[in-house]
Scaffold this motif. Structure first.
Motif, PDB file in Angstrom:
ATOM      1  N   SER A 108      -7.485 -48.304  -5.741  1.00 12.33           N
ATOM      2  CA  SER A 108      -8.299 -47.144  -5.360  1.00 12.33           C
ATOM      3  C   SER A 108      -9.525 -47.590  -4.587  1.00 12.33           C
ATOM      4  O   SER A 108     -10.024 -48.715  -4.767  1.00 12.33           O
ATOM      5  CB  SER A 108      -8.743 -46.412  -6.634  1.00 12.33           C
ATOM      6  N   TYR A 133     -12.935 -46.996 -14.360  1.00  8.84           N
ATOM      7  CA  TYR A 133     -11.679 -46.766 -13.630  1.00  8.84           C
ATOM      8  C   TYR A 133     -11.564 -47.717 -12.429  1.00  8.84           C
ATOM      9  O   TYR A 133     -10.542 -48.394 -12.244  1.00  8.84           O
ATOM     10  CB  TYR A 133     -11.648 -45.298 -13.183  1.00  8.84           C
ATOM     11  N   SER A 162      -8.475 -40.293  -0.666  1.00  8.20           N
ATOM     12  CA  SER A 162      -8.315 -38.966  -1.292  1.00  8.20           C
ATOM     13  C   SER A 162      -6.963 -38.403  -0.871  1.00  8.20           C
ATOM     14  O   SER A 162      -6.796 -37.930   0.259  1.00  8.20           O
ATOM     15  CB  SER A 162      -9.438 -38.036  -0.842  1.00  8.20           C
TER      16      SER A 162
HETATM   17  C1  15L Z   1      -9.286 -41.696  -6.822  1.00 10.26           C
HETATM   18  O1  15L Z   1      -9.022 -42.870  -7.046  1.00 10.26           O
HETATM   19  C2  15L Z   1      -8.858 -40.618  -7.747  1.00 10.26           C
HETATM   20  O2  15L Z   1      -7.629 -40.882  -8.372  1.00 10.26           O
HETATM   21  C3  15L Z   1      -8.829 -39.258  -7.094  1.00 10.26           C
HETATM   22  O3  15L Z   1      -8.787 -38.278  -8.094  1.00 10.26           O
HETATM   23  C4  15L Z   1     -10.023 -39.019  -6.164  1.00 10.26           C
HETATM   24  O4  15L Z   1     -11.200 -38.968  -6.913  1.00 10.26           O
HETATM   25  C5  15L Z   1     -10.098 -40.134  -5.158  1.00 10.26           C
HETATM   26  O5  15L Z   1     -10.117 -41.393  -5.772  1.00 10.26           O
HETATM   27  C6  15L Z   1     -11.299 -40.020  -4.210  1.00 10.26           C
HETATM   28  O6  15L Z   1     -12.109 -40.947  -4.136  1.00 10.26           O
HETATM   29  O7  15L Z   1     -11.404 -38.991  -3.550  1.00 10.26           O
END
Ligand code: 15L
Length: 267
Positions: A108, A133, A162
């Motif tokens: 992420s 997270y 996103s």
């Molecule tokens: C992520 O890692 C999340 O899973 C998602 O729900 C969004 O919050 C996304 O990042 C984001 O940064 O927009």
């Protein structure tokens, strides 16, 4: 190629299930929640990722893994530890024991969410996780590096922005990942020869991106969508995105702002 997809019932998993249908010899779908019954070329299994014996069963006869399973946002340490850290370790270890040495891992942008928005960062920058997270995603990337160096794995770590059908706010002009481009990036990660350890950004070809995705392009990723097409609509909304000074200054948005008692000027 026989492919296992963990977290197959989630948002990304459901879209990929539909769009990857028929492309591989087998698409085995695993999750802890109920899914629609298997269609042609599919198998559906239930697997709790924190239990390696269940992951071993799901991994039987598999060549490559799309690892999406885990908690998709901030949570307690106990939950993150079990689902994202132990769960991801078990997926890599079960893959090694089953000789499935290619993994496309859903990392992420929150693994690097403390970079400022006035910076452009590439795949080589140091991790700056913005939450527990994000820390679990940074762990998953380090785990990938270990398995590439030590066990001849090929791993693509996608720092997903996103994932939405359409971008929803001004931040997503930089971070949006369309459904079609996510499918293209995952297919690239399953096919790229001699990939080794690859960190890429899971975003469309966004004009306002903060992330230099040249490494993904070198591997063959060719995104077709650009959040800029939605800019007029998104910038007309007041306020254009949620969050205070910290969220608006930092790439991770509201994630680095959670529980923040740091010094924004020092970042
Ligand atoms: C992520 O890692 C999340 O899973 C998602 O729900 C969004 O919050 C996304 O990042 C984001 O940064 O927009």
């Amino acid at each position: 190629m026989r492919v296992l997809m963990t977290g197959a019932a989630g948002h990304i998993g459901s879209v990929l299930r539909e769009r990857l249908a028929g492309r591989y010899d087998l698409l085995r779908l695993s999750d802890v929640v109920r899914m629609a019954p298997a269609g042609p070329g599919e198998e559906v299994v239930s697997a709790e990722l924190s239990d390696i014996s269940q992951v071993m069963t799901a991994m039987d006869g598999i060549d490559a893994v799309i690892h999406l399973g885990g908690i998709p946002g901030e949570d307690t340490w106990e939950n993150i530890l079990r689902s994202n850290i132990e769960g991801t370790y078990n997926v890599f270890e079960a893959a090694r024991l089953n000789d499935a040495r290619r993994i496309v891992f859903a990392s992420s942008n929150h693994a690097v969410g403390f970079y400022r928005r006035d910076q452009v960062v590439d795949h080589l920058v140091a991790q700056r996780p913005d939450t527990r997270y994000g820390l679990s995603k940074a762990f998953g990337e380090d785990l990938a590096s270990l398995y590439v160096d030590k066990h001849r794995f090929q791993v693509m770590c996608m720092r997903i922005g996103s994932f939405q059908a359409e971008p929803k706010d001004a931040r997503q002009l930089a971070t949006w990942m369309s459904y079609g481009d996510m499918t293209r990036l995952v297919a690239t990660g399953l096919a790229a020869p001699d990939m080794g350890f690859a960190v890429v950004y899971g975003i469309s070809r966004n004009t306002r991106a903060w992330w230099d995705n040249a490494h993904a392009y070198r591997l063959g990723y060719d995104p077709q969508d650009n959040a800029e097409d939605h800019a007029d609509r998104l910038l007309a909304v007041e306020p254009p995105e949620a969050g205070g000074d910290v969220a608006l200054a930092l790439q991770g948005g509201i994630f680095p702002e959670m529980e923040f008692d740091g010094d924004l000027d020092a970042l």
